[in-house]
Scaffold this motif. Structure first.
Motif, PDB file in Angstrom:
ATOM      1  N   LYS A 152      72.859  49.722  58.779  1.00  0.00           N
ATOM      2  CA  LYS A 152      74.209  50.220  59.016  1.00  0.00           C
ATOM      3  C   LYS A 152      74.141  51.686  59.425  1.00  0.00           C
ATOM      4  CE  LYS A 152      78.707  50.814  56.776  1.00  0.00           C
ATOM      5  NZ  LYS A 152      79.486  50.664  55.519  1.00  0.00           N
ATOM      6  N   LYS A 153      74.855  52.069  60.476  1.00  0.00           N
ATOM      7  CA  LYS A 153      74.848  53.456  60.942  1.00  0.00           C
ATOM      8  C   LYS A 153      76.270  53.949  61.175  1.00  0.00           C
ATOM      9  CE  LYS A 153      70.351  53.015  63.233  1.00  0.00           C
ATOM     10  NZ  LYS A 153      69.611  53.160  64.519  1.00  0.00           N
ATOM     11  N   HIS A 158      73.540  58.125  61.813  1.00  0.00           N
ATOM     12  CA  HIS A 158      72.899  58.273  60.516  1.00  0.00           C
ATOM     13  C   HIS A 158      73.032  56.984  59.698  1.00  0.00           C
ATOM     14  CE1 HIS A 158      73.700  62.557  61.581  1.00  0.00           C
ATOM     15  NE2 HIS A 158      72.450  62.665  61.159  1.00  0.00           N
ATOM     16  N   VAL A 159      71.986  56.668  58.940  1.00  0.00           N
ATOM     17  CA  VAL A 159      72.002  55.474  58.105  1.00  0.00           C
ATOM     18  C   VAL A 159      72.662  55.793  56.763  1.00  0.00           C
ATOM     19  CG1 VAL A 159      69.995  54.426  59.193  1.00  0.00           C
ATOM     20  CG2 VAL A 159      69.668  55.981  57.269  1.00  0.00           C
ATOM     21  N   GLU A 160      72.981  54.755  56.025  1.00  0.00           N
ATOM     22  CA  GLU A 160      73.681  54.918  54.750  1.00  0.00           C
ATOM     23  C   GLU A 160      72.744  54.637  53.583  1.00  0.00           C
ATOM     24  OE1 GLU A 160      77.063  52.495  52.274  1.00  0.00           O
ATOM     25  OE2 GLU A 160      77.469  52.869  54.401  1.00  0.00           O
ATOM     26  N   PHE A 227      58.240  57.965  42.396  1.00  0.00           N
ATOM     27  CA  PHE A 227      58.117  56.505  42.388  1.00  0.00           C
ATOM     28  C   PHE A 227      59.485  55.819  42.331  1.00  0.00           C
ATOM     29  CE2 PHE A 227      54.031  58.008  41.010  1.00  0.00           C
ATOM     30  CZ  PHE A 227      53.119  57.085  41.491  1.00  0.00           C
ATOM     31  N   ALA A 228      60.544  56.590  42.379  1.00  0.00           N
ATOM     32  CA  ALA A 228      61.891  56.015  42.309  1.00  0.00           C
ATOM     33  C   ALA A 228      62.171  55.149  43.537  1.00  0.00           C
ATOM     34  CB  ALA A 228      62.923  57.130  42.215  1.00  0.00           C
ATOM     35  N   PRO A 229      62.940  54.077  43.377  1.00  0.00           N
ATOM     36  CA  PRO A 229      63.277  53.222  44.523  1.00  0.00           C
ATOM     37  C   PRO A 229      64.147  53.962  45.528  1.00  0.00           C
ATOM     38  CG  PRO A 229      64.525  52.560  42.581  1.00  0.00           C
ATOM     39  CD  PRO A 229      63.529  53.569  42.119  1.00  0.00           C
ATOM     40  N   VAL A 230      64.060  53.534  46.777  1.00  0.00           N
ATOM     41  CA  VAL A 230      64.835  54.109  47.873  1.00  0.00           C
ATOM     42  C   VAL A 230      65.482  52.955  48.627  1.00  0.00           C
ATOM     43  CG1 VAL A 230      64.676  55.303  50.092  1.00  0.00           C
ATOM     44  CG2 VAL A 230      63.409  56.169  48.118  1.00  0.00           C
ATOM     45  N   GLY A 231      66.779  53.053  48.882  1.00  0.00           N
ATOM     46  CA  GLY A 231      67.471  51.955  49.553  1.00  0.00           C
ATOM     47  C   GLY A 231      68.310  52.410  50.724  1.00  0.00           C
ATOM     48  N   LEU A 232      68.365  51.575  51.771  1.00  0.00           N
ATOM     49  CA  LEU A 232      69.206  51.796  52.944  1.00  0.00           C
ATOM     50  C   LEU A 232      70.123  50.597  53.121  1.00  0.00           C
ATOM     51  CD1 LEU A 232      66.604  53.124  55.565  1.00  0.00           C
ATOM     52  CD2 LEU A 232      68.389  54.451  54.426  1.00  0.00           C
TER      53      LEU A 232
END
Length: 311
Positions: A152-153, A158-160, A227-232
């Protein structure tokens, strides 16, 4: 990591935006390109010399743990360096840069590499904990182009970002590591079948029954710091989530038999493997986490040995 500005009411009733709490892009495209260039320069120097110190400042999190341990192991076996070194080159690069409030900040690189296996896209997450730090590569996964979801942009391209505690997904990103390690131990229906879920669990279960060798597993999620998760956010409302896990495998030989210790293991091992060896690995995954309910699909998993203990 929700992209929401934090506001407060002043005594007069006016709304004030607090500096770094304002929603901003995490990096410019120029900054992102420079971060990638600096990483590649350091990575190639370290790979050529098999010297982890040469790229330690440009890697962190699960990729950093795997990279540093791998270089240490290879240096122990090849102290003169990598005689077959070919510089890593990335082409057809795109940058997925989110807008978010505060720190840490991050972005994702999607590129083609001159390394095997060919035909895959390299996804690299770059993270910076605060303004005083350099950008560091945190996650690395390889995905076939036709498996990449559309992100999604906004109108600026830019992504969310997706909050780690997001409740609108099948599994909140901060719970993915724990859900994954529980699946490896007990099974369940949280994940779609595939090489990184059902097939990996089946292979581990078979491994426990090896003749003359008792194998035990202990798996832990990793959610803190680098090490924390990252989401888009994906275009369909789900999320593309990077997350890390920590795995121990203890191999104990039957009486009268020896434990096999591979060179890479020996290079990282503490103690002497008289009857058993415990292998310590870090794994980083990227998964499609659907909106609402449903099953999570693990698209890719990169794992590396980071330690060993002989007993």
């Amino acid at each position: 990591m929700a992209a929401v500005a934090v506001l407060s009411l002043t005594a007069s009733g006016c709304v004030t935006v607090h500096g770094e709490r304002e929603v901003v892009r995490t990096a410019t495209r120029t900054e992102a390109a420079r971060a990638l260039k600096d990483f590649l320069t350091a990575y190639n120097k370290a790979d050529k010399a098999y010297d982890p110190a040469l790229d330690a400042a440009r890697v962190t999190g699960p990729l950093g743990a795997i990279n540093q341990a791998g270089l240490k192991a290879r240096h122990a076996q090849n102290p003169d360096g990598n005689a077959r070194h070919v510089p890593l080159k990335l082409t057809d690069v795109t940058y997925s840069i989110p807008k978010k409030a505060g720190w840490p900040r991050w972005f994702v690189v999607d590129a083609q590499a001159n390394r095997k296996p060919h035909g895959y896209r390299w996804l690299i997450v770059f993270t910076r904990a605060d303004a005083g730090e350099v950008w560091r590569a945190t996650y690395l996964n390889l995905i076939l182009p036709d498996r990449l979801p559309e992100l999604k942009k906004d109108e600026d391209g830019h992504v969310e970002p997706v909050a780690v505690a997001s409740s609108g997904l099948a599994v909140a990103p901060r719970r993915l590591g724990g859900t994954y390690t529980t699946f490896l131990k007990s099974g369940g229906d949280a994940f779609t079948p595939g090489p990184h879920t059902s097939q990996w669990k089946a292979a581990r279960d078979r491994n426990k029954k090896r003749l003359g060798l008792a194998v035990q597993y202990l798996d832990e999620p990793q959610n803190d710091g680098a090490f924390a998760p990252v989401g888009l956010r994906t275009k369909d409302g789900g999320a593309l989530v990077f997350f890390a896990t920590h795995h121990y495998e203890k191999q104990t030989a039957s009486k009268g038999l020896d434990v096999t210790v591979e060179p890479d293991v020996k290079a990282l091992m503490k103690g002497e493997a008289k009857q058993s060896v415990t292998l310590e690995r870090i794994s980083n995954q990227v998964a499609l986490d659907p909106k609402g309910s449903g099953k999570v699909t693990v698209l890719s998993r990169m794992q590396g040995l980071v330690g060993a203990k002989g007993e």
